[in-house]
Design an enzyme around this catalytic site. Structure first.
Site, PDB file in Angstrom:
ATOM      1  N   SER A 239       0.755  -1.143   0.112  1.00 35.94           N
ATOM      2  CA  SER A 239      -0.304  -0.029  -0.054  1.00 35.94           C
ATOM      3  C   SER A 239       0.778   1.283   0.023  1.00 35.94           C
ATOM      4  O   SER A 239       2.190   1.062   0.322  1.00 35.94           O
ATOM      5  CB  SER A 239      -0.915  -0.061   1.259  1.00 35.94           C
ATOM      6  OG  SER A 239      -1.445   0.983   1.386  1.00 35.94           O
ATOM      7  N   TYR A 252      -2.345  -1.100  10.372  1.00 38.51           N
ATOM      8  CA  TYR A 252      -2.471  -1.393   8.824  1.00 38.51           C
ATOM      9  C   TYR A 252      -0.882  -0.671   8.438  1.00 38.51           C
ATOM     10  O   TYR A 252      -0.360  -1.635   7.576  1.00 38.51           O
ATOM     11  CB  TYR A 252      -3.309  -0.387   8.210  1.00 38.51           C
ATOM     12  CG  TYR A 252      -3.776  -0.662   6.915  1.00 38.51           C
ATOM     13  CD1 TYR A 252      -4.059  -1.832   6.432  1.00 38.51           C
ATOM     14  CD2 TYR A 252      -3.230   0.264   5.978  1.00 38.51           C
ATOM     15  CE1 TYR A 252      -4.252  -2.028   4.882  1.00 38.51           C
ATOM     16  CE2 TYR A 252      -3.162  -0.036   4.613  1.00 38.51           C
ATOM     17  CZ  TYR A 252      -3.948  -1.322   4.190  1.00 38.51           C
ATOM     18  OH  TYR A 252      -4.089  -1.376   2.686  1.00 38.51           O
TER      19      TYR A 252
END
Ligand code: NDP
Ligand code: RET
Length: 382
Positions: A239, A252
């Site tokens: 990401s 995350y």
């Protein structure tokens, strides 16, 4: 990557040759005994000159040789570096040559999800046979049906990636029932979506297990066969939040930074072992409109300039990078900027740009969204 490998081979052999000459004939280091052999066939330096002068001469020649080796090595490295930069710039503007994966076996994790399904369909369009893993059996089966319609063989497995033994068991089953996986797409991912202090420990742990730890077990399960043939491809869907961070997604960011570190170290290891037939690709997208980060938003005016990505566009860009054997891709390319400024600017300067662009509080509406869904019973609390 290829370019680098082919360039570095002659460089290291030149270095080895020079080192050999230096160490076998000139090195005063007592471990290198070859200097003594060399001098015993000729008039020893110490017979014609004083022992101090001989030693000094040997030391001087050896020192000059080492300096020369470093200079030659530095020049070769600069050639390598310039070549890599130029070829990367050229590849940005030219269409890279895409490899053929017809008939290969591709395993995709999180294949029931938005990006996982699109990856499955794109790989199927390229003629790859598929092994699809997800914990959501119904969604995974649906992806399998859609992919079969494209005429490829598809095997779907229900696997919980947060459990190591579930991964190893499923991997054994795949090897026995289907065959050897040559392309591995580590796509599955989760996020807790809660403020750290409000989040159950298990939910935080799950993010690390699925997004990061699973990469170890997947690689341990499938890399040995790739190594045996020096052939394969490991894709890590990380990401943009694995390259720079923002508030309220500690689980995350930690997991995706871990994924980026894992990918880089693995890539270096394969190169160090001369396994240049095994490729790796790191995919780092910005917000994708899949629902995973529903509500996440930056300053309105900036959002119109950098809107959330279309899932299909994200996967098509990733496919280009994978088939072009690109080592890393940020989608959109603009995401390289916060990645670079994070490293180059002082912390406070980054904070100022975050505040201006609304990057500092972009996750708050997303977390509100998750809270609402949880209280309405739309998603489980842990
Ligand atoms: N969406 C975005 O904005 C971005 C996403 N990414 C990354 O892209 C990847 C795909 O994201 P996206 O398609 O949006 O997400 P989705 O939630 O749509 O898909 C993820 C899939 O993984 C499955 N999954 C979750 N936990 C496990 C588990 N323990 N074992 C097996 N499967 C599991 C999910 O099942 P279930 O539905 O049951 O949870 C789901 O089918 C992720 O790695 C994500 O981090 C990267 C950048 C941006
Ligand atoms: C922090 C930050 C930004 C916002 C980034 C966002 C909102 C990223 C979201 C990524 C997601 C959701 C990834 C999922 O895997 C800007 C404005 C680009 C630049 C300034 C710093």
């Amino acid at each position: 990557m290829n370019v680098h490998t082919s360039q570095s081979a002659p460089r290291s052999s030149t270095k080895k040759a020079l080192l050999l000459v230096a160490s076998s004939t000139l090195s005063p280091n007592p471990v290198h005994t070859s200097y003594i052999k060399w001098s015993s066939n000729r008039t020893p330096l110490t017979e014609t000159t004083s022992p101090e002068l001989g030693g000094l001469l040997v030391w001087f020649i050896s020192f000059t040789c080492s300096i020369m080796i470093v200079i030659v090595d530095l020049l070769l490295m600069l050639i390598d570096l310039t070549y890599s930069i130029i070829s990367a710039i050229i590849q940005t503007f030219l269409r890279p040559r895409l490899k053929c994966i017809d008939g290969e076996l591709c395993l995709i994790t999180g294949a029931g999800g938005a990006l996982g399904r699109l990856f499955a369909l794109e790989f199927a369009k390229e003629g790859a046979h598929l092994v699809l893993w997800d914990c959501n059996t119904a969604a995974n089966e649906r992806t399998a049906e859609l992919a079969r319609e494209l005429g490829v063989k598809v095997h779907a497995y229900t696997v919980d990636l947060s459990k190591r033994h579930s991964i190893y068991q499923a991997a054994d089953l795949v090897r026995a029932e289907v065959g050897e996986v040559s392309i591995l797409v580590n796509n599955a991912g989760v996020v807790a979506g809660r403020r750290l202090l409000d989040c159950p420990d298990e939910l935080l742990e799950r993010t690390l297990l699925v997004n990061c730890h699973a990469l170890f077990w997947m690689t341990k399960a499938f890399l040995p066969q790739m190594k045996a043939k020096n052939c394969g491809h490991i894709v890590t869907v990380a990401s943009a939040l694995g390259l720079f961070s923002t508030a309220c997604v500690e689980d995350y960011c930690a997991s995706k930074y871990g994924a980026v570190g894992f990918h880089e170290s693995l890539t270096h290891e394969l190169l160090a072992e001369n396994l240049d037939g095994i490729k790796t690709t790191l995919v780092c997208p910005y917000i994708v409109d899949t629902g995973m980060f529903a509500g996440c938003e930056i300053r309105k005016e900036i959002q119109t300039l950098i809107p959330p990505l279309e899932p299909l566009y994200t996967v098509q860009q990733s496919m280009k990078a994978i088939l072009g054997e690109q080592q890393m891709i940020c989608i959109p390319r603009l995401m390289y900027i916060p990645f670079l400024t994070r490293a180059l600017l002082p912390w406070d300067a980054n904070v100022a740009t975050y505040r201006f662009m609304g990057g500092d509080k972009c996750m708050l509406p997303f977390i509100k969204n998750v809270e609402l869904k949880t209280s309405n019973g739309l998603i489980k609390s842990s």
